[in-house]
Design a protein around this motif. Structure first.
Motif, short mmCIF file in Angstrom:
data_model
loop_
_atom_site.label_atom_id
_atom_site.label_comp_id
_atom_site.label_asym_id
_atom_site.label_seq_id
_atom_site.Cartn_x
_atom_site.Cartn_y
_atom_site.Cartn_z
N UNK A 1 0.80 -1.14 -0.15
CA UNK A 1 0.05 0.05 -0.01
C UNK A 1 0.87 1.25 0.06
N UNK A 2 2.16 1.49 0.85
CA UNK A 2 2.81 2.48 0.63
C UNK A 2 3.74 2.46 -0.48
N UNK A 3 3.77 1.52 -1.32
CA UNK A 3 4.76 1.60 -2.34
C UNK A 3 6.36 1.06 -2.17
N UNK A 4 6.70 0.78 -0.99
CA UNK A 4 8.03 0.80 -0.65
C UNK A 4 8.64 -0.94 -0.82
N UNK B 1 4.42 3.66 7.40
CA UNK B 1 3.98 4.18 5.93
C UNK B 1 4.94 5.02 5.20
N UNK B 2 5.18 6.22 6.03
CA UNK B 2 6.29 7.29 5.40
C UNK B 2 5.96 7.82 4.19
N UNK B 3 4.53 7.82 3.92
CA UNK B 3 4.17 8.72 2.67
C UNK B 3 4.17 10.17 3.02
N UNK B 4 4.50 10.88 2.03
CA UNK B 4 4.23 12.50 2.20
C UNK B 4 2.68 12.57 2.61
N UNK C 1 5.85 16.73 6.56
CA UNK C 1 5.95 15.33 7.70
C UNK C 1 5.51 14.10 6.71
N UNK C 2 5.66 12.97 7.23
CA UNK C 2 5.27 11.68 6.90
C UNK C 2 4.28 10.92 7.49
N UNK C 3 3.63 9.94 7.11
CA UNK C 3 2.49 9.27 7.51
C UNK C 3 3.29 8.42 8.63
N UNK C 4 2.89 8.46 9.81
CA UNK C 4 3.50 7.32 10.95
C UNK C 4 2.71 6.18 11.33
N UNK C 5 1.59 5.65 10.47
CA UNK C 5 0.82 4.99 10.75
C UNK C 5 1.59 3.57 9.94
N UNK C 6 1.26 2.15 10.22
CA UNK C 6 1.82 1.38 9.65
C UNK C 6 1.13 1.22 8.21
N UNK C 7 1.79 0.48 7.21
CA UNK C 7 1.55 0.32 5.75
C UNK C 7 -0.15 -0.06 5.86
N UNK C 8 -0.76 0.71 5.26
CA UNK C 8 -2.25 0.58 5.34
C UNK C 8 -3.17 1.05 4.00
N UNK C 9 -4.23 0.48 3.71
CA UNK C 9 -5.08 0.92 2.66
C UNK C 9 -5.85 2.36 2.94
#
Length: 882
Positions: A166-169, A189-192, A199-207
């Protein structure tokens, strides 16, 4: 395919609300077969709800952050339960299937193979359409394909090639780890974030979308008046105070609550002048510069023409008819013509370009406009090129031939008259049944398969508490959720609070088996089994309910009323007398009268009714049995008033206390100088001391002292005057011959009289203080001189009466003559004085008229001057200096 072409047919709808605990339980029940799995899923969903509840409570349900959080929770619940389906193939997405998710709006999940096939079909269709239209300027790099659900556009280079998380990494995320969400890498997640805060998203990789930024930053409100520490995702906030920013008018301030964006227009009402200054109107401050309907009509500098412009500000300008002028066609120029003389015609051909843009005016130089329509006959071709004909230049040529080309949908012909080859897109509705088999395609007619149905179907249990959403068309493959919650249908009978709860079910609720225990109006309770109303039965779960079932409106089962109260009670007579009761059925409301007298107190409260037993119409309380049907008391009031007085009560017999006595009572003051009038109630309520104080006139006592002729020096007081022998007044003391006199104090005079063996009370008023001084030798000499002077006066008076002197008579005559002269001169003086008064009056009237005239003129001048100052002030406000 129609979906990629008709991007405006489907609209993005608000995402579904986050699934509740019942939904997650039902999902786990539908996908798991063992109780242990269900219990594990139940605990997982409880944890998910507890985590998202804290975030959802911080925002309103309509805020973007709340919608994004709801999307995340919905996608997590669907992914964990395995209820995610691909909108293109309508097949369930398994944990091991490669997927792709939209990252623009909807974040929907598709099979990787399905979305690749969808994108290629969209691009091939656009390329084929570009080939059939030679005039199309779209290049291969500009071709786009759309998301099947939200219609977001993607380029040809954005066709997914790999299976990413979901996060594309991570490529090809693991599917065998049960502790990681399917199709997720399990890392941060670390998506912008969407607001580009850095800042980046701090949740786990999520839909689904990323939540708003939780970082704490210092931010100012919209108006800049308050600075506070806020979450980065919510740093734009309103302080709740008045904005107070200066508006565009640069005069007034914004009075709205702190808000985002520009301030509204200034709506302060005032009277403003138009641009020419002739009209005044009340307008908003933002509309203060306006033009009236009147024309200017000011004389131009030539003195012969007036300004034909409308309302305007500033100077009117020069006369347009002055200077170098030409003939109407512009070929010949004239110098020195007066502005009121029309320029002569040159006599040549006009040669001005007509409206068609190709031909020129063939007439001679003329005034006024040229021909509006060009009537020169030319040969024209129609739009499709199939007809040529000679027609006037201004006339358009179109043939009656209809275009037979097939439109882009490959189903309908163009049928447009004289088509130029650019056939418009088909405007018919597709109407094909979609793959879901429940709806029809509402897009314009298109080529290829229709877009997938964007509608989501909610599948719920019988009570509706446990539900989840699936794409339309996949509901036939879903199992209805099994609800473990208690039935939330409120019982209609009165035992809802004490009735034993039961679980969610289909059909009607079981009947209540508790005693009715309904209270009658009489106070007894019904002893039958509960016979109250029952709620309507819930419709059983159906994948595709038929129209016949949809038309059924279940209604609640009405309950039967309780029977009449059968209890036996003692019923009193209508007069509520003691020992006059009968045993009767409680529901029997028959009344009876006994043979006793009424005996109820009358409204006056002093006497009792002498009628026989009768019904009481009005009862204010259990102790007060007064009735309108009792006799009326006509006796006079005989109560003793409080406080007691000698005046009787003027009212008839009445309840309660008598009104206060307002009779006036006259009482004189203590010294007898005046009489006071008091209200009886006021005077009697005073104490004896206050009565004595009220009767005092507050003036000096008017009573005489008993031992002297003086008044009492004290303020008006009751009883005898205090210490009458200590009078401090001064008294003139004389000798017996009244020659000598001195001033003594009254108390000394009284003591002297007592010393002379005489009571001061018995001394006459004219003899008080006489004889207390002893006579001396001076008294005798004064008496002798007085007697001699008296004798001389008597002798002179006798002589004057006998022989008056001539000299005295002459003086009288002269005095009389002088008085006559004075009288004559006084008449002339009176005439002169009257003349002076008349002249003064005339001069005063003239001066008053002059002052009034020039004062009125001065006021008019002052008013004109103030108006000029106000106009200059308004002009300076309207046109401020730069």
């Amino acid at each position: 395919m129609a979906g990629p072409v008709t991007t405006g047919d489907f609209r993005w709808k608000s995402p579904p609300q986050p699934p509740s605990l019942q939904q997650t339980i039902s999902d786990s029940d539908s996908d798991s077969g063992s109780d242990s799995d269900n219990h594990h899923q139940h605990r997982h969903n409880d944890l998910s709800n507890s985590i998202f509840k804290a975030y959802l409570d911080c925002h309103s349900s309509s805020s973007p952050s709340s919608i994004d959080l709801a999307k995340i929770q919905s996608f997590l619940a669907s992914s964990s339960s395995g209820a995610v389906s691909c909108l293109i193939c309508l097949e369930r997405i398994k944990r091991t299937d490669p997927t792709w998710s939209c990252t623009s709006l909807c974040f929907a999940v598709f099979h990787l193979f399905c979305i690749q096939s969808w994108a290629r079909q969209c691009l091939d269709l656009q390329a084929a359409r570009a080939v059939t239209r030679p005039s199309s300027t779209h290049t291969e790099a500009e071709l786009v394909w759309n998301c099947p659900k939200c219609r977001s556009s993607y380029g040809k280079s954005e066709i997914p090639r790999k299976y990413l998380c979901y996060c594309g990494k991570e490529e090809d995320p693991p599917a065998d780890n049960p502790w990681i969400l399917p199709h997720s890498c399990g890392e941060v997640c670390e998506r912008a974030l969407s607001n580009n805060c850095g800042h980046c998203c701090l949740l786990l990789c999520h839909p689904g979308p990323c939540a708003s930024c939780p970082k704490l930053v210092k931010a100012k409100c919209f108006c800049g008046g308050v600075e506070d520490v806020k979450r980065c995702g919510h740093k734009l906030f309103s302080c709740g105070n008045v904005c107070n920013r200066v508006l565009d008018c640069e005069i007034h301030e914004c009075r709205e609550i702190c808000h985002d964006g520009e301030c509204p227009l200034c709506r302060e009402r005032a009277v403003y002048r138009c641009s020419c200054g002739k009209v005044k109107e009340e307008k908003d401050c933002c509309e203060r510069v306006f033009r009236c309907e009147a024309s200017c009509e000011n004389m131009l500098n030539c003195g012969k023409h007036v300004c034909e412009r409308g309302c305007h500000s500033g100077e009117c300008g020069l006369c347009p008819f002055q200077g170098k002028r030409s003939c109407p066609c512009g070929k010949k120029f004239y110098q020195g013509l007066s502005c009121d003389v029309a320029a002569p015609l040159c006599g040549g051909t006009c040669d001005k370009v007509l409206g068609c843009g190709y031909h020129r005016c063939p007439e001679r130089c003329h005034r006024g406009p040229c021909l509006e329509t060009c009537r020169i006959v030319v040969t024209k071709s129609c739009r499709c090129g199939g007809t040529k004909k000679q027609v006037p230049c201004h006339q358009e040529l179109a043939c009656e031939r209809r275009c037979q080309r097939v439109r882009d949908c490959a189903r309908h012909a163009c049928r447009r008259r004289c088509c130029d080859g650019e056939c418009p897109p088909c405007s018919e509705i597709c109407g094909k049944r979609l793959r879901c088999r429940n709806h029809k395609c509402q897009s314009p007619c298109h080529q290829g398969p229709c877009a997938p149905c964007p509608i989501m179907v909610t599948i719920s249990c019988a009570c509706g508490e446990t539900h989840f959403e699936v794409p339309c068309g996949t509901e036939t493959n879903q199992k209805p959720p099994r609800c473990r919650k208690l039935c939330n249908i409120a019982p209609l009978c009165r035992h809802g609070s004490i009735r034993k709860p039961h679980k969610c079910h289909y059909g009607a609720c079981p009947p209540c088996r508790l005693p009715c225990d309904e209270e009658y109006p009489c106070g007894h309770n019904c002893k039958l089994r509960c016979h109250g109303p029952r709620p309507p039965p819930n419709r059983e779960f159906m994948i595709k309910p038929t129209k016949k079932m949809l038309n059924i409106h279940p209604e609640s089962t009405p309950g039967s009323p309780c029977p009449r109260c059968p209890e036996l009670v003692w019923r009193p007579c209508v007069g509520n007398h003691l020992a006059a009761e009968k045993m009767m059925v409680c529901s029997d409301r028959t009344q009876f009268a006994c043979d006793n007298l009424c005996g109820n107190p009358l409204p006056c409260g002093n006497h009792y009714c002498s009628f026989t037993c009768h019904p009481l119409d009005i009862r204010s309380s259990s102790l007060d049995k007064r009735s309108e049907s009792c006799e009326k008391c006509d006796l006079r009031c005989q109560k003793e008033r409080t406080p007691p007085c000698q005046h009787p009560c003027p009212r008839r017999c009445h309840p309660g206390d008598c009104p206060p006595c307002k009779t006036l009572v006259k009482r004189s003051c203590h010294c007898g100088a005046m009489v006071h009038a008091f209200e009886c109630i006021y005077y009697n309520t005073l104490s004896e001391k206050d009565q004595m104080k009220a009767r005092s006139c507050s003036e000096p006592c008017h009573r005489k002292l008993p031992n002297c002729t003086h008044l009492c020096p004290e303020i008006c007081h009751p009883g005898q005057c205090p210490s009458p022998e200590n009078c401090g007044k001064k008294v003139v003391v004389r000798c017996k011959c009244l020659t000598l006199k001195k001033e003594w104090i009254c108390q000394d005079v009284q003591a002297a009289h007592r010393a002379a063996d005489s009571d001061p009370k018995d001394v006459p008023k004219n003899q008080f203080g006489v004889g207390l001084l002893p006579c001396d030798s001076t008294c005798k000499s004064k008496l002798q001189k007085a007697e001699s002077v008296l004798q001389q006066r008597n002798v002179k008076e006798i002589e004057e009466k006998e022989e008056p002197s001539g000299r005295n008579a002459t003086k009288r005559r002269k005095r009389r003559e002088r008085g006559q002269d004075i009288k004559e001169t006084s008449r002339l003086q009176k005439l002169a004085v009257a003349t002076k008064k008349v002249l003064m009056l005339v001069m005063f009237m003239a001066a008053l008229a002059a002052v009034s005239y020039y004062g009125y003129k001065g006021l008019l001048w002052l008013s004109d001057w103030m108006n000029e100052v106000e106009e200059q002030r308004q002009k300076s406000r309207r046109y401020p200096r730069i």
